[in-house]
Design an enzyme around this catalytic site. Structure first.
Site, PDB file in Angstrom:
ATOM      1  N   CYS A   1       0.840  -1.194   0.000  1.00 21.56           N
ATOM      2  CA  CYS A   1       0.000   0.000   0.000  1.00 21.56           C
ATOM      3  C   CYS A   1       0.877   1.246   0.000  1.00 21.56           C
ATOM      4  CB  CYS A   1      -0.894  -0.013   1.234  1.00 21.56           C
ATOM      5  SG  CYS A   1      -1.775   1.526   1.532  1.00 21.56           S
ATOM      6  N   ARG A   2       0.679   2.115  -0.977  1.00 20.89           N
ATOM      7  CA  ARG A   2       1.482   3.342  -1.092  1.00 20.89           C
ATOM      8  C   ARG A   2       1.343   4.226   0.148  1.00 20.89           C
ATOM      9  NH1 ARG A   2      -0.200   6.170  -5.857  1.00 20.89           N
ATOM     10  NH2 ARG A   2       1.219   4.839  -7.019  1.00 20.89           N
TER      11      ARG A   2
END
Length: 113
Positions: free
Chosen positions: A12-13
């Protein structure tokens, strides 16, 4: 120095950004990759209490829908579902002492410091 625990998803960024922000401040958090080590229902209840939010606010809509969860279910059903399907947990979550923050946006994790 504050001990920080980060419920983290490395894919997840936003979660990676939150981790980077903590590290830039000299904090190496204890990382819990919650997809590999899912929190139990009692742990989720404790986190929700620290965040001071209802379970539906910790539910990712798209991922929740994919596993049969929705924001209009009752609290206990959502919590049980999140424990069973951790992919549906909103991320990242930072905890330090009695403070917790949901990193949406990522900068919010700094609120626990």
């Amino acid at each position: 120095m504050t001990t920080v625990t980060l419920y983290h998803n490395p894919r997840c960024r936003t979660s990676r950004t939150a981790l980077e922000m903590l590290r830039k401040r000299g904090i190496e958090p204890t990382i819990i990759e919650y997809l590999n080590t899912p929190p139990t229902a009692p742990e989720i209840k404790r986190i929700l209490k620290m965040l001071d939010i209802p379970a539906r606010e910790l539910l990712r809509v798209k991922e929740g829908k994919a596993v049969g969860l929705s924001k209009n279910m009752d609290e206990d059903k959502i919590i049980a579902g999140l424990a069973k399907h951790p992919i549906a947990i909103e991320r990242p979550i930072a905890i330090a002492g009695k403070k917790a923050a949901l990193g949406r946006p990522a900068e919010k994790v700094l609120e626990v410091l």
